[in-house]
Enzyme design. Structure first.
Site, PDB file in Angstrom:
ATOM      1  N   HIS A 215       0.833  -1.203   0.000  1.00 57.02           N
ATOM      2  CA  HIS A 215       0.000   0.000   0.000  1.00 57.02           C
ATOM      3  C   HIS A 215       0.869   1.255   0.000  1.00 57.02           C
ATOM      4  O   HIS A 215       0.581   2.230  -0.713  1.00 57.02           O
ATOM      5  CB  HIS A 215      -0.897   0.029   1.243  1.00 57.02           C
ATOM      6  CG  HIS A 215      -1.929  -1.048   1.284  1.00 57.02           C
ATOM      7  ND1 HIS A 215      -1.918  -2.043   2.233  1.00 57.02           N
ATOM      8  CD2 HIS A 215      -3.014  -1.288   0.503  1.00 57.02           C
ATOM      9  CE1 HIS A 215      -2.945  -2.847   2.045  1.00 57.02           C
ATOM     10  NE2 HIS A 215      -3.626  -2.424   0.996  1.00 57.02           N
TER      11      HIS A 215
ATOM     12  N   LYS B 235      -1.377  -6.654  -8.283  1.00 61.17           N
ATOM     13  CA  LYS B 235      -1.667  -7.976  -7.706  1.00 61.17           C
ATOM     14  C   LYS B 235      -3.119  -8.348  -7.997  1.00 61.17           C
ATOM     15  O   LYS B 235      -3.427  -9.482  -8.328  1.00 61.17           O
ATOM     16  CB  LYS B 235      -1.417  -7.987  -6.196  1.00 61.17           C
ATOM     17  CG  LYS B 235      -1.728  -9.353  -5.553  1.00 61.17           C
ATOM     18  CD  LYS B 235      -1.496  -9.351  -4.064  1.00 61.17           C
ATOM     19  CE  LYS B 235      -2.615  -8.653  -3.345  1.00 61.17           C
ATOM     20  NZ  LYS B 235      -3.900  -9.423  -3.395  1.00 61.17           N
TER      21      LYS B 235
END
Length: 282
Positions: free
Chosen positions: A37, A151
């Site tokens: 993140h 991802k």
């Protein structure tokens, strides 16, 4: 650090920012933040004057209530982590009621074949939930750019389609997968793995790397059969699916064609924890 719980206060701050001619980047998250993140935030900081991180565990994208219940949460820890990265970041941490009101249900979207394969096939309603919350965030925040990790590559393609179908003026930016030292793709779900599972889960990435190597000389069917065989007797991992697909349409392929880009996609369980990963093959 400015932390917004209510959309009205956030919208006032966004309007002021835009009136100064500044650009806003949005990093939507479900919390349980990790280095993956933070890499999205850093990518956003390079090209935007102000970065907003949203933290919201979206109930409508979980087709399994137990999965929603077990999803890791820790808002204060997330805020502390972001503040250590950059105290000038903005955070939007709404309640479900603030976003959905009393009616916590998904809109229905037609993403075509993008939403029917892989995650769409195995997680019914998942992408309607994703589309619903992302559309809400884009309409509330009105960012110039939004940053998502590769991802969740299928999700990235879905959101790109969402902006076109819904005519949302947001540039969707895909960012590289960040991995743990053993190759496991960084994910909030990794926190649910015990140390043995976490180490053995590196097998997922190793399998993708070997698939890429085989892709140069072997057929798609050969590679698919090989991957299935690798997982068949694995003591810690159970394969849900492995597919080689066109990188833009996500349609499963039977044979390679020159000039096309392909990716390998995988979903597997380590105990009760579901892990996904993907890799560009050419």
């Amino acid at each position: 650090m400015q932390i917004f719980k209510e959309k009205e206060a956030l919208q006032t701050a966004v309007s002021k920012l835009k009136s100064q001619g500044k650009t806003l980047g949005l990093v939507p998250t479900m919390g349980a933040l990790h280095k993956g993140h933070l890499s999205l935030v850093e990518n956003a900081e390079k090209v935007c004057d102000q970065v907003l991180v949203s933290i919201f565990v979206n109930p409508t994208q979980f087709n399994n209530p137990q999965d929603l219940e077990k999803y890791p949460r820790g808002l204060q820890k997330d805020i502390d982590l972001l503040e250590s990265l950059n105290p000038n970041l903005w955070v939007f941490a709404p309640t479900a009621h603030e976003l959905y009101g009393d009616n916590i249900i998904s809109e229905e979207f037609n993403f075509g074949s993008l939403g029917e394969v892989m995650e769409g096939k195995f997680r019914a309603g998942h992408f309607d939930g994703v589309g619903t919350v992302v559309k809400m965030l884009f309409e509330i925040v009105k960012p110039h750019k939004a940053f998502f990790g590769q991802k969740d590559y299928q999700q990235l393609q879905i959101i790109r389609k969402l902006t076109k179908v819904q005519n949302l003026p947001v540039e969707v930016v895909g960012c590289p997968i960040l991995r743990e030292p053993n190759g496991l793709a960084r994910s909030s779900r990794n926190e649910l793995l015990d140390p043995t599972q976490r180490e053995n889960a590196s097998f997922i990435h190793q399998t993708l790397l070997k698939s890429k190597e085989l892709f140069g000389t072997k057929s798609v069917n050969y590679i698919t059969d090989w991957v299935n065989a690798q997982f068949e007797n694995h003591p810690f991992l159970k394969l849900e699916y492995f597919e080689i697909a066109d990188a833009s349409t996500l349609k499963k392929i039977n044979r390679k064609r020159k000039g096309q880009e392909y990716r390998a996609f995988i979903a597997a369980y380590a105990g009760e924890v579901r892990l996904i990963d993907n890799l560009a093959l050419n």
